[in-house]
Design an enzyme around this catalytic site. Structure first.
Site, PDB file in Angstrom:
ATOM      1  N   HIS A   1       0.846  -1.197   0.000  1.00 37.59           N
ATOM      2  CA  HIS A   1       0.000   0.000   0.000  1.00 37.59           C
ATOM      3  C   HIS A   1       0.880   1.245   0.000  1.00 37.59           C
ATOM      4  O   HIS A   1       2.048   1.209   0.425  1.00 37.59           O
ATOM      5  CB  HIS A   1      -0.895   0.020   1.238  1.00 37.59           C
TER       6      HIS A   1
ATOM      7  N   GLU B   1       0.868   3.895   1.886  1.00 39.52           N
ATOM      8  CA  GLU B   1       1.358   4.311   3.207  1.00 39.52           C
ATOM      9  C   GLU B   1       2.555   3.480   3.645  1.00 39.52           C
ATOM     10  O   GLU B   1       3.520   4.014   4.206  1.00 39.52           O
ATOM     11  CB  GLU B   1       0.252   4.173   4.275  1.00 39.52           C
TER      12      GLU B   1
ATOM     13  N   CYS C   1      -6.452   2.111   5.597  1.00 37.13           N
ATOM     14  CA  CYS C   1      -7.082   0.850   5.988  1.00 37.13           C
ATOM     15  C   CYS C   1      -6.531   0.433   7.361  1.00 37.13           C
ATOM     16  O   CYS C   1      -5.617   1.076   7.885  1.00 37.13           O
ATOM     17  CB  CYS C   1      -6.778  -0.215   4.935  1.00 37.13           C
TER      18      CYS C   1
ATOM     19  N   CYS D   1      -2.645  -0.126   7.360  1.00 36.18           N
ATOM     20  CA  CYS D   1      -1.868   1.105   7.279  1.00 36.18           C
ATOM     21  C   CYS D   1      -2.011   1.946   8.550  1.00 36.18           C
ATOM     22  O   CYS D   1      -1.042   2.565   8.996  1.00 36.18           O
ATOM     23  CB  CYS D   1      -2.261   1.885   6.031  1.00 36.18           C
TER      24      CYS D   1
END
Length: 152
Positions: A53, A55, A83, A86
């Site tokens: 992801h 992040e 999410c 993260c």
């Protein structure tokens, strides 16, 4: 720089994800002086890895730049509400400020589904949502519309 300026940099990262077929989410981490020390974008499709992801990538780069896992004094700017994974990485890195653009009604962990930063973890980042929300949501909507149009 203002929050909107940093979010525009995160949007530039999100646009890079488009070329790889990844969901266009971008992230940057700025240190206390305002210098960009981490950049990331979704690379799940590109890397064939569920944890790639935006992040996570930006946090990894920021940790490498600072030479420590503690990112106190930093701010994270991401185009989509984090999410749970993260949000957990943000907590573990001790990032005190989180700024996001678009809400994520399915997995958002800064208040859309739940707010992990309000739980009893002993660390509670400040959250600022809705920064350039229309632009951040727009790139996502366009991506998913294009995917639907491409499907037989």
């Amino acid at each position: 720089m203002e929050r909107e300026d940093y979010m525009r940099l995160a949007l530039a990262e999100a646009k890079k994800a488009l070329g790889t077929g990844d969901v266009p989410v971008g992230c940057i981490v700025a240190d206390a002086a305002g210098h960009i020390i981490g950049r990331g974008r979704n690379r799940r499709e590109e890397k064939k890895n569920a944890v790639r992801h935006a992040e996570i990538e930006a946090i990894e780069a920021a940790c490498a730049a600072k030479g420590t896992w503690r990112l106190d004094g930093c701010a994270l700017y991401v185009t989509l509400e984090p999410c749970p994974m993260c949000a957990g990485a943000i907590l573990n890195a001790r990032i005190p400020t989180v700024v996001y653009g678009a809400k994520e009604p399915q997995t958002g962990s800064c208040g859309s589904v739940l707010n992990l930063f309000e739980e009893r973890y002993g660390f509670h980042p400040a959250i600022y949502g809705g920064v350039l929300a229309e632009e951040c949501a727009g790139i996502l909507q366009e991506f998913f519309q294009d995917m639907r149009n491409a499907s037989p």
